[in-house]
Each structure stands twice: as C-alpha cells, then as structure tokens.
Design an enzyme around this catalytic site. Structure first.
Site, mmCIF file in Angstrom:
data_model
loop_
_atom_site.group_PDB
_atom_site.id
_atom_site.type_symbol
_atom_site.label_atom_id
_atom_site.label_comp_id
_atom_site.label_asym_id
_atom_site.label_seq_id
_atom_site.Cartn_x
_atom_site.Cartn_y
_atom_site.Cartn_z
ATOM 1 N N LYS A 1 -6.802 -0.832 11.812
ATOM 2 C CA LYS A 1 -6.206 -1.164 10.505
ATOM 3 C C LYS A 1 -5.010 -0.224 10.266
ATOM 4 O O LYS A 1 -3.950 -0.649 9.798
ATOM 5 C CB LYS A 1 -7.263 -1.004 9.406
ATOM 6 C CG LYS A 1 -6.828 -1.446 8.034
ATOM 7 C CD LYS A 1 -6.093 -0.377 7.246
ATOM 8 C CE LYS A 1 -5.688 -0.856 5.862
ATOM 9 N NZ LYS A 1 -4.808 0.079 5.167
ATOM 10 N N GLU B 1 0.812 -1.228 0.000
ATOM 11 C CA GLU B 1 0.000 0.000 0.000
ATOM 12 C C GLU B 1 0.842 1.274 0.000
ATOM 13 O O GLU B 1 1.748 1.443 0.817
ATOM 14 C CB GLU B 1 -0.932 -0.003 1.232
ATOM 15 C CG GLU B 1 -1.973 1.091 1.159
ATOM 16 C CD GLU B 1 -2.940 1.095 2.335
ATOM 17 O OE1 GLU B 1 -2.966 0.117 3.121
ATOM 18 O OE2 GLU B 1 -3.663 2.090 2.469
ATOM 19 N N HIS C 1 -1.995 10.681 0.670
ATOM 20 C CA HIS C 1 -2.121 9.294 0.209
ATOM 21 C C HIS C 1 -2.274 9.269 -1.312
ATOM 22 O O HIS C 1 -1.561 8.541 -1.999
ATOM 23 C CB HIS C 1 -3.337 8.652 0.886
ATOM 24 C CG HIS C 1 -3.541 7.215 0.537
ATOM 25 N ND1 HIS C 1 -2.678 6.238 0.958
ATOM 26 C CD2 HIS C 1 -4.486 6.606 -0.201
ATOM 27 C CE1 HIS C 1 -3.098 5.069 0.495
ATOM 28 N NE2 HIS C 1 -4.189 5.271 -0.214
ATOM 29 N N ASP D 1 4.500 -14.665 11.651
ATOM 30 C CA ASP D 1 3.127 -15.065 11.366
ATOM 31 C C ASP D 1 2.199 -13.874 11.650
ATOM 32 O O ASP D 1 1.747 -13.666 12.773
ATOM 33 C CB ASP D 1 2.783 -16.268 12.273
ATOM 34 C CG ASP D 1 1.385 -16.801 12.021
ATOM 35 O OD1 ASP D 1 0.583 -16.115 11.357
ATOM 36 O OD2 ASP D 1 1.094 -17.909 12.511
HETATM 37 P P1 HMG Z 1 4.548 15.473 2.786
HETATM 38 O O1 HMG Z 1 4.564 16.519 3.833
HETATM 39 O O2 HMG Z 1 4.013 15.810 1.436
HETATM 40 O O3 HMG Z 1 6.017 14.843 2.641
HETATM 41 O O4 HMG Z 1 3.729 14.215 3.392
HETATM 42 P P2 HMG Z 1 7.385 15.598 2.206
HETATM 43 O O5 HMG Z 1 7.571 15.382 0.736
HETATM 44 O O6 HMG Z 1 7.420 16.990 2.743
HETATM 45 O O7 HMG Z 1 8.498 14.719 3.021
HETATM 46 C C1 HMG Z 1 8.594 14.742 4.453
HETATM 47 C C2 HMG Z 1 9.065 13.371 4.915
HETATM 48 O O8 HMG Z 1 7.978 12.440 4.721
HETATM 49 C C3 HMG Z 1 10.246 12.787 4.155
HETATM 50 O O9 HMG Z 1 11.495 13.232 4.683
HETATM 51 C C4 HMG Z 1 10.044 11.319 4.381
HETATM 52 O O10 HMG Z 1 10.479 10.944 5.674
HETATM 53 C C5 HMG Z 1 8.525 11.187 4.294
HETATM 54 P P3 HMG Z 1 12.868 13.080 3.801
HETATM 55 O O11 HMG Z 1 13.143 11.662 3.531
HETATM 56 O O12 HMG Z 1 12.607 13.857 2.509
HETATM 57 O O13 HMG Z 1 13.892 13.708 4.674
HETATM 58 N N1 HMG Z 1 8.138 10.987 2.891
HETATM 59 C C6 HMG Z 1 8.457 9.907 2.156
HETATM 60 N N2 HMG Z 1 9.160 8.796 2.448
HETATM 61 C C7 HMG Z 1 9.305 7.885 1.465
HETATM 62 N N3 HMG Z 1 8.817 8.047 0.217
HETATM 63 C C8 HMG Z 1 8.100 9.111 -0.113
HETATM 64 C C9 HMG Z 1 7.899 10.118 0.870
HETATM 65 N N4 HMG Z 1 7.259 11.289 0.891
HETATM 66 C C10 HMG Z 1 7.432 11.798 2.107
HETATM 67 N N5 HMG Z 1 7.624 9.251 -1.357
HETATM 68 C C11 HMG Z 1 2.781 12.036 3.488
HETATM 69 C C12 HMG Z 1 3.328 13.148 2.584
HETATM 70 C C13 HMG Z 1 2.151 10.958 2.617
HETATM 71 C C14 HMG Z 1 3.937 11.441 4.285
HETATM 72 C C15 HMG Z 1 1.707 12.655 4.474
HETATM 73 O O14 HMG Z 1 0.700 13.277 3.733
HETATM 74 C C16 HMG Z 1 1.091 11.631 5.403
HETATM 75 O O15 HMG Z 1 1.688 11.227 6.379
HETATM 76 N N6 HMG Z 1 -0.168 11.208 5.149
HETATM 77 C C17 HMG Z 1 -0.817 10.108 5.872
HETATM 78 C C18 HMG Z 1 -0.785 8.874 5.018
HETATM 79 C C19 HMG Z 1 -1.200 7.614 5.723
HETATM 80 O O16 HMG Z 1 -1.475 7.568 6.892
HETATM 81 N N7 HMG Z 1 -1.201 6.551 4.968
HETATM 82 C C20 HMG Z 1 -1.577 5.226 5.463
HETATM 83 C C21 HMG Z 1 -2.526 4.592 4.523
HETATM 84 S S1 HMG Z 1 -4.156 5.236 4.729
HETATM 85 C C22 HMG Z 1 -4.896 4.015 5.719
HETATM 86 O O17 HMG Z 1 -5.046 2.904 5.293
HETATM 87 C C23 HMG Z 1 -5.095 4.216 7.159
HETATM 88 C C24 HMG Z 1 -6.238 5.010 7.694
HETATM 89 O O18 HMG Z 1 -7.501 4.585 7.252
HETATM 90 C C25 HMG Z 1 -6.128 4.801 9.190
HETATM 91 C C26 HMG Z 1 -7.098 5.553 10.007
HETATM 92 O O19 HMG Z 1 -8.232 5.838 9.525
HETATM 93 O O20 HMG Z 1 -6.771 5.832 11.179
HETATM 94 C C27 HMG Z 1 -6.098 6.446 7.295
#
Ligand code: HMG
Length: 429
Positions: A262, A86, A375, A278
């Site tokens: 989740k 994901e 996301h 596991d």
């Molecule tokens: P951003 O501010 O656009 O990121 O956030 P950025 O480009 O400014 O980068 C900041 C740092 O984020 C980076 O530092 C990385 O550590 C990390 P750096 O390495 O540059 O020094 N980062 C990345 N790491 C690896 N690959 C990348 C990358 N981009 C940033 N491409 C971000 C973007 C997606 C991190 C932010 O918007 C976020 O945290 N969103 C939340 C996303 C999330 O929670 N996803 C989980 C899946 S959704 C789900 O299934 C769960 C849920 O339903 C659970 C719930 O309801 O409680 C939501």
C-alpha cells in the site's frame, strides 16, 4: 547535486504559496501558460467532458493534485504530478527523493513489451484437435488480426506477436484451455485493442476447432512486461540494517506485505490518476504479481551491504500515454507534459521509481522516528477542518494541536474537537 530545474531554484518549494508554486513551474517551463491559467482558474468547470467519459454524470469528484520535487531518475530531473487525498505522501516522496539525490541514485528498466489477451474454452471437447489447429494456424491468425484489427499498431512497430495456450485441470473431469494472445500495444495501455483482437479471433477459432469459446478479455497479470526500479544509497550501517529488517518483514509476512505494498502504491496510484491511467488495472496487476510464488509478498526488496542500501521494485506496471483519457483530460495531458515522458515505458519507469522511493521514505520513518510524527504533523490541517474550525480559528487550533503532538506523540479528531471548544469558550469569556 543541484536543487534547480531548468536553471530555476526549487529548494524550499514546499514552503511556497499556491501562486508562487505555479509561478515556479511556469518559470522552469514545467507547465505552459495555458496550463498555468487552467490551474489558476481551479481546473475543469463545465461538465461537458465528464459527460463524454462516463455514464449518468452529475459532476466531478475533485482530488487535489500536487507535485513531488527533487526526483532524479536515470540522471534526468523530474517534477512528479500526484493526484491524491492523503496527507504526507507528496512530502515524503519529495524528502526521500532529495535524500537519494544527495547520496545515491535511481535507475529503471523495462523487460518485455507484450501484454496478454485471454480466450477461454471452459470445457475442451477435443484437446488434441485444438492444439494441432493452434499449432498449424497460429501464424495465420496473427497475420489476420494484425491486418484486420491492429494495422496501425503494426505500423508503429507493435501488434500481435504470438499465440500460446495453457491447459487447466478443472478438477471435475474436464479440462479448460486458455489461449493467450500476446501483443505489443506500443504507447497505449492496450486494453481495448487486445480485447478487440481476442473477440475477432473468436469466430474463426470456434468454426475451425468445433470448440465453444466462453469469453475473451485481457489479463491484468502481465508478467511478460515488467518494470524495474532500483535505488542505491549510501547509508550508515544501523539505518541500512533496520530497513533490511523491515523489508524481510514484508517479504515473509503477508499481513505486513499488504501494508508495505500500500505504501508503494501511495507513490504509483497518484501518478496513474494524474495522467488519466487505469489505476485499478495497475493495482490488480501488482497485487497478482506479488502472489506469484504462491503467497502474497512484498513488491519491493531492500538489502544493505558495505555502506550501501539497495532497493528494487519489480512488477507489471501497464500504462498508456495515448488512448483512454490520457490525451483528453487537460490535467492528464499537463501531467504527461510536466514529466516529459516520451512513451508508455518511460511513464511506467517513473511510476515504479516513485513507488520505490515512497516505500523507502515510509520505511525510514517507520524504523526511526515512527510514522506518527511526520504524517500527523501534516494531518493536523485535516483535523482542524474535521473539527469544524473556521478559517479564523484554524491557525490557533493548529498551533495547539502541534504542541499537543510534540508532548503526547499522538493526536486524534476528538482532541481537535475538544481544543476547538476550549478556544471558543475562552474567546467568549
Ligand atoms: P520533515 O523532516 O519534518 O520535513 O519530514 P522538512 O520540513 O524538514 O522538509 C524536508 C523536505 O521534505 C522538504 O524540502 C520537502 O521536500 C519535503 P524543501 O521543499 O523544504 O526543500 N516536505 C514537504 N513537501 C511538501 N509539503 C510539505 C513538506 N514537508 C516536508 N508540507 C515528512 C516530514 C512528512 C516528509 C517525513 O516525516 C516523512 O517522510 N514521513 C513519512 C510519511 C509517509 O510515508 N507518509 C505516507 C503515508 S503513511 C502510509 O500510508 C504508508 C505506510 O503505512 C506504508 C508502510 O507501512 O510501509 C506507512
């Protein structure tokens, strides 16, 4: 707090190419030269190993494995290997770990050492005789299995430590007795060992009690060995209170709790997979524990007070660093080495910490900008592939989808397909 690991700069790791990432990991001694070559070559090629793991093997299902950066757990720096399909999980974990490193801390603890094996007597004939026997002979049974079944565990400081029992009213006029065998599996997950212990006890128990044993199997609800992770972070009051509200939502509403949990497992499962553990057992244990008060609830809890947000994860997280495929699969061995975990407890602490951090990352996004922005920004690559774009078409389609997302704040596969058609039409003109 520094952004180096073993003296190597890791800021901007997410912006590096595949080979640059491998080089950084090698330079910082997070992986060995052998791991480096293995990863560079694309991983397992021969089906030989798979043939040994499961039945009727026809190949491998290859999940990507990535590393979450910036984790500082119990004052120790970590790279976290995560095998997952994901988008945005690893990015969110890294980003949130970085935030905590700058303004807070992650601490962990494990309470208890014993896992549980169950022996069922479906319809007890003589409860008094059975309980008298168990009381009188339990020490003898413990000594017997420690000597005959798990002597090596005993040498390592583990083994069977207790036998208890529960009487369950069946509601049909009969009573069921469930015997619990408590065992410290040291660094193994312990499923095979505890199952063998329980099955070994079957004959003497049946012969001496005159009862019929129906089945023997471990329990995944291991409330006798609980892993805790705690995050404390300085935040402004507005954000702190929003995350507290999000937490209350998940604590009080099972529909929200399922999604919250989740999100926590988004952090835990990929580590389980990467280390050959596991994950079904871990999932089952966590969900069962989440119901312990009679209603499914959140496995995490966040509270804000006087400028500090505190979050706690507490649940059974039963893992192994030996046994199963943990030391057989090259990727699992590499993942364990990368985290420098010394024991099963260490691994469960890291997994709990990542689960809690993942939860905080999602809650922060959900209570501020929403989940779509970050996301979907990262999900765009998947959409370009889903739409059928070629390598040459992907960059232009990505840019168009990013622009659309910025303006409309939403995006689907249909948009990607439509835009790809537009690109192709305009290129033909
Ligand atoms: P951003 O501010 O656009 O990121 O956030 P950025 O480009 O400014 O980068 C900041 C740092 O984020 C980076 O530092 C990385 O550590 C990390 P750096 O390495 O540059 O020094 N980062 C990345 N790491 C690896 N690959 C990348 C990358 N981009 C940033 N491409 C971000 C973007 C997606 C991190 C932010 O918007 C976020 O945290 N969103 C939340 C996303 C999330 O929670 N996803 C989980 C899946 S959704 C789900 O299934 C769960 C849920 O339903 C659970 C719930 O309801 O409680 C939501």
């Amino acid at each position: 707090m520094s952004e180096t690991f073993n003296g190597i700069e890791f800021k901007g790791f997410s912006k590096l190419s595949f080979m640059q990432r491998l080089n950084k990991l090698l330079e910082s001694e997070s992986i060995t030269q052998e791991d480096y070559e293995f990863l560079k070559s694309g991983g397992l090629k021969s089906v030989q190993l798979g043939e040994k793991f499961i039945e009727n093997t026809i190949g491998y299902f290859q999940l990507p494995i990535g590393v979450a950066t910036q984790f500082c757990i119990d004052d120790k720096e970590f790279f976290i290997p995560m095998a997952v399909e994901e988008t945005s999980i690893i990015a969110a974990a890294s980003k949130t770990a970085k935030w905590i490193k700058e303004s807070g801390s992650i601490t962990t603890e494990v309470f208890g050492t014993e896992i549980i094996g169950q022996i069922q007597i479906a319809k007890v004939k003589n409860l008094e005789k059975l309980t008298t026997l168990l009381q009188a002979r339990k020490k003898e049974y413990i000594q017997l299995v420690n000597k005959e079944v798990v002597p090596n565990l005993v040498l390592r400081g583990g083994g069977v430590s207790d036998i208890t029992w529960r009487v369950i009213d069946r509601g049909d006029g009969f009573q069921m007795v469930v015997i619990h065998v408590m065992m410290n599996p040291c660094d193994a997950m312990g499923a095979n060992l505890i199952n063998q212990v329980c099955e070994y006890l079957k004959n003497p128990l049946q012969e001496q009690s005159g009862e019929m044993i129906t089945m023997c199997i471990l329990s995944n609800l291991v409330d006798t060995k609980i892993t805790q992770a705690k995050v404390q972070i300085k935040v402004d009051e507005e954000l702190g209170l929003k995350i507290q509200e999000a937490s209350l939502f998940a604590e009080l509403d099972p529909y929200r709790a399922a999604t919250n949990n989740k999100g926590v497992l988004n952090g835990i499962d990929p580590i389980m997979i990467a280390t050959g553990n596991d994950w079904r057992a871990v999932e089952a244990g966590i969900h069962a524990y989440a119901c312990r008060e009679g209603r499914y609830s959140s496995i995490t809890r966040w509270r804000y007070q006087d400028g500090t947000l505190e979050g706690v994860f507490r649940a059974p997280l039963i893992v192994g660093t030996v046994g199963g495929v943990t030391q057989l699969h090259p990727m699992a061995k590499m993942s364990l080495r990368m985290m420098r975990v010394q024991s099963a407890s260490d691994l469960s602490r890291v997994a709990a910490a990542v689960g809690l951090v993942q939860n905080l990352g999602a809650l922060k996004a959900l209570t501020t900008v929403g989940i779509i922005e970050g996301h979907m920004k990262l999900h765009i690559k998947n959409l370009t592939l889903g739409a059928g774009a070629t390598e040459a078409e992907i960059p232009l389609l990505e840019t168009k989808l990013e622009q659309f997302l910025n303006v409309k704040k939403r995006i689907t596969l249909s948009h990607a397909i439509e835009m790809l058609q537009e690109i192709r039409t305009s290129q033909r003109m």
